[in-house]
Design a protein around this motif. Structure first.
Motif, PDB file in Angstrom:
ATOM      1  N   MET A   1      36.925  58.634 136.355  1.00 13.50           N
ATOM      2  CA  MET A   1      36.915  57.356 135.652  1.00 13.50           C
ATOM      3  C   MET A   1      37.885  57.401 134.470  1.00 13.50           C
ATOM      4  SD  MET A   1      33.704  55.472 133.746  1.00 13.50           S
ATOM      5  CE  MET A   1      32.706  55.577 135.223  1.00 13.50           C
ATOM      6  N   LYS A   2      38.665  56.352 134.315  1.00  8.81           N
ATOM      7  CA  LYS A   2      39.594  56.270 133.191  1.00  8.81           C
ATOM      8  C   LYS A   2      38.817  56.188 131.876  1.00  8.81           C
ATOM      9  CE  LYS A   2      42.800  53.233 133.474  1.00  8.81           C
ATOM     10  NZ  LYS A   2      43.409  51.900 133.716  1.00  8.81           N
ATOM     11  N   ASN A   3      39.452  56.692 130.811  1.00 13.84           N
ATOM     12  CA  ASN A   3      38.783  56.706 129.511  1.00 13.84           C
ATOM     13  C   ASN A   3      38.430  55.316 129.012  1.00 13.84           C
ATOM     14  OD1 ASN A   3      38.377  59.377 128.978  1.00 13.84           O
ATOM     15  ND2 ASN A   3      40.121  59.628 127.603  1.00 13.84           N
ATOM     16  N   ALA A  37      32.645  60.815 122.597  1.00 11.51           N
ATOM     17  CA  ALA A  37      33.789  59.954 122.305  1.00 11.51           C
ATOM     18  C   ALA A  37      34.133  60.155 120.841  1.00 11.51           C
ATOM     19  CB  ALA A  37      33.465  58.487 122.588  1.00 11.51           C
ATOM     20  N   LEU A  38      35.329  59.714 120.458  1.00 14.62           N
ATOM     21  CA  LEU A  38      35.802  59.891 119.089  1.00 14.62           C
ATOM     22  C   LEU A  38      36.178  58.549 118.476  1.00 14.62           C
ATOM     23  CD1 LEU A  38      38.176  62.945 119.634  1.00 14.62           C
ATOM     24  CD2 LEU A  38      35.857  63.002 118.669  1.00 14.62           C
ATOM     25  N   ALA A  39      35.972  58.457 117.176  1.00 11.66           N
ATOM     26  CA  ALA A  39      36.384  57.275 116.417  1.00 11.66           C
ATOM     27  C   ALA A  39      36.982  57.743 115.111  1.00 11.66           C
ATOM     28  CB  ALA A  39      35.192  56.360 116.141  1.00 11.66           C
ATOM     29  N   THR A  40      37.989  57.021 114.630  1.00 11.18           N
ATOM     30  CA  THR A  40      38.502  57.328 113.299  1.00 11.18           C
ATOM     31  C   THR A  40      37.793  56.467 112.262  1.00 11.18           C
ATOM     32  OG1 THR A  40      40.283  55.671 113.326  1.00 11.18           O
ATOM     33  CG2 THR A  40      40.779  57.872 114.227  1.00 11.18           C
ATOM     34  N   SER A  41      37.818  56.930 111.042  1.00 13.16           N
ATOM     35  CA  SER A  41      37.406  56.158 109.870  1.00 13.16           C
ATOM     36  C   SER A  41      38.678  55.809 109.111  1.00 13.16           C
ATOM     37  CB  SER A  41      36.485  57.003 108.982  1.00 13.16           C
ATOM     38  OG  SER A  41      36.539  56.587 107.638  1.00 13.16           O
ATOM     39  N   SER A  42      38.899  54.530 108.844  1.00 16.52           N
ATOM     40  CA  SER A  42      40.128  54.149 108.133  1.00 16.52           C
ATOM     41  C   SER A  42      40.196  54.826 106.774  1.00 16.52           C
ATOM     42  CB  SER A  42      40.207  52.629 107.979  1.00 16.52           C
ATOM     43  OG  SER A  42      39.179  52.143 107.134  1.00 16.52           O
ATOM     44  N   PRO A  76      37.511  59.831 124.965  1.00 18.21           N
ATOM     45  CA  PRO A  76      37.896  58.455 124.615  1.00 18.21           C
ATOM     46  C   PRO A  76      38.000  58.313 123.096  1.00 18.21           C
ATOM     47  CG  PRO A  76      36.151  58.445 126.259  1.00 18.21           C
ATOM     48  CD  PRO A  76      36.291  59.864 125.810  1.00 18.21           C
ATOM     49  N   LEU A  77      39.066  57.670 122.646  1.00 15.46           N
ATOM     50  CA  LEU A  77      39.333  57.526 121.217  1.00 15.46           C
ATOM     51  C   LEU A  77      39.459  56.062 120.830  1.00 15.46           C
ATOM     52  CD1 LEU A  77      40.176  58.574 118.368  1.00 15.46           C
ATOM     53  CD2 LEU A  77      42.535  58.686 119.256  1.00 15.46           C
ATOM     54  N   THR A  78      38.730  55.672 119.794  1.00 16.05           N
ATOM     55  CA  THR A  78      38.874  54.347 119.215  1.00 16.05           C
ATOM     56  C   THR A  78      39.349  54.507 117.773  1.00 16.05           C
ATOM     57  OG1 THR A  78      37.765  52.235 118.741  1.00 16.05           O
ATOM     58  CG2 THR A  78      36.429  54.228 118.540  1.00 16.05           C
ATOM     59  N   VAL A 100      47.637  51.900 122.176  1.00 15.63           N
ATOM     60  CA  VAL A 100      47.226  52.051 123.573  1.00 15.63           C
ATOM     61  C   VAL A 100      48.185  52.986 124.309  1.00 15.63           C
ATOM     62  CG1 VAL A 100      47.047  50.808 125.766  1.00 15.63           C
ATOM     63  CG2 VAL A 100      45.974  49.870 123.706  1.00 15.63           C
ATOM     64  N   GLU A 101      49.459  52.852 124.045  1.00 20.45           N
ATOM     65  CA  GLU A 101      50.443  53.731 124.683  1.00 20.45           C
ATOM     66  C   GLU A 101      50.291  55.178 124.216  1.00 20.45           C
ATOM     67  OE1 GLU A 101      54.024  51.638 123.727  1.00 20.45           O
ATOM     68  OE2 GLU A 101      53.967  50.451 125.580  1.00 20.45           O
ATOM     69  N   ALA A 102      49.638  55.368 123.043  1.00 20.62           N
ATOM     70  CA  ALA A 102      49.352  56.715 122.547  1.00 20.62           C
ATOM     71  C   ALA A 102      48.044  57.260 123.118  1.00 20.62           C
ATOM     72  CB  ALA A 102      49.289  56.702 121.021  1.00 20.62           C
ATOM     73  N   GLY A 103      47.367  56.474 123.960  1.00 20.29           N
ATOM     74  CA  GLY A 103      46.140  56.941 124.596  1.00 20.29           C
ATOM     75  C   GLY A 103      44.858  56.384 124.026  1.00 20.29           C
ATOM     76  N   VAL A 104      44.947  55.523 123.021  1.00 16.39           N
ATOM     77  CA  VAL A 104      43.758  54.929 122.398  1.00 16.39           C
ATOM     78  C   VAL A 104      43.137  53.907 123.344  1.00 16.39           C
ATOM     79  CG1 VAL A 104      42.995  53.451 120.479  1.00 16.39           C
ATOM     80  CG2 VAL A 104      44.601  55.338 120.068  1.00 16.39           C
ATOM     81  N   VAL A 105      41.805  53.899 123.442  1.00 10.68           N
ATOM     82  CA  VAL A 105      41.121  52.967 124.348  1.00 10.68           C
ATOM     83  C   VAL A 105      40.234  51.962 123.615  1.00 10.68           C
ATOM     84  CG1 VAL A 105      41.198  54.570 126.282  1.00 10.68           C
ATOM     85  CG2 VAL A 105      39.200  54.572 124.760  1.00 10.68           C
ATOM     86  N   GLY A 106      40.202  52.063 122.288  1.00 20.05           N
ATOM     87  CA  GLY A 106      39.417  51.111 121.511  1.00 20.05           C
ATOM     88  C   GLY A 106      39.997  50.955 120.128  1.00 20.05           C
TER      89      GLY A 106
END
Length: 262
Positions: A1-3, A37-42, A76-78, A100-106
């Motif tokens: 399954m895709k990320n 999954a991973l998320a950044t904090s601004s 998966p990275l948002t 998105v082109e860098a691989g981000v999905v959210g």
């Protein structure tokens, strides 16, 4: 399954816990602890580069951060893009496409004190940009009705749901309501938003199991892990300058270095 599809599925049932990171090293730590999954904090990303939170970070550094996390971790990275780093929906769409082109999905995008109508235009632009490269982007839209007190206390649920309907129509995948903490209000928003509900970790928040019962589908640490990290850095520096020594942490050199092995 895709990320991208996996990340959507992670919001469909249960409660997704996101321990927000800010670079490749913190992403490795989160992954090693069992994050799915991973998320950044601004805020944490900005602080790591020596900038204040609040759309002060140069966009190129945001992109470098996303690429750096993607280099070391395939989860998966948002990415939190605050207000999109500008008022031009076309520019927001261009930024989203680069992510998105860098691989981000959210992505997370927020209204803050800004115009609801403008944010709807940004959401639509972000959705179109991701669709153009065949990515099912998870657009998590943050409303600051609670965080900034954008409506009187008794009207906040209604105002949140009003905004949620507009954001959903514009293309939102999820709704993030930081500051929402009372059980009855959480349940009302979860039931009425028509979008998976994301809340932010607060001392007054119910336990994760209870949040899931109330209908919450995502719990974010926000800037809390970054705050704790920088607080520990300050304590260690203070100790060193005062005594010439630094108390060891829970992880030593060897354990930390082992986490960074490619």
């Amino acid at each position: 399954m895709k990320n991208d599809e996996l990340f959507h599925r992670l919001h469909s049932d249960g409660l997704l816990l996101l321990a927000n990171c800010w670079d490749g090293g913190s992403a490795r730590v989160a992954a090693s602890a069992g994050a799915v999954a991973l998320a950044t904090s601004s805020a944490a990303v900005a602080w790591a580069h020596g900038y204040a939170d609040g759309s002060h970070l140069p966009v190129e550094l945001l992109l470098q951060t996303a690429r750096g996390i993607g280099r070391v971790c395939g989860l998966p990275l948002t990415v939190d893009i605050e207000d999109g780093y500008g008022d031009d929906p076309v520019a927001v769409g261009a930024l989203v496409r680069q992510l998105v082109e860098a691989g981000v999905v959210g992505v997370n995008i927020e209204d803050g004190n800004g115009s609801v109508e403008l944010l709807c235009e940004k959401i639509a632009a972000a959705r179109a940009a991701a669709r153009a490269v065949d990515v099912h982007l998870y657009l998590n839209v943050r409303t600051d009705v609670y965080l900034r007190g954008l409506a009187p206390a008794g009207d906040r649920v209604a105002e949140t749901l009003r905004r949620a309907a507009l954001y959903r129509q514009a293309g939102a995948s999820g709704l993030f309501v930081p500051g929402l903490a009372a059980e009855d209000e959480i349940a009302a928003v979860a039931q009425g938003a028509g979008l998976p509900l994301n809340v932010m970790a607060l001392p007054s928040l119910p336990a994760p199991a209870r949040l899931r019962e109330l209908g919450v589908r995502r719990l974010s640490a926000g800037s809390a892990i970054g705050e704790a990290t920088w607080s520990q850095v300050r304590r260690s520096v203070d100790e060193f300058l005062a005594t010439g020594k630094v108390s060891p942490g829970a992880l030593g050199y060897g354990a930390i270095n082992a986490l960074m092995v490619a």
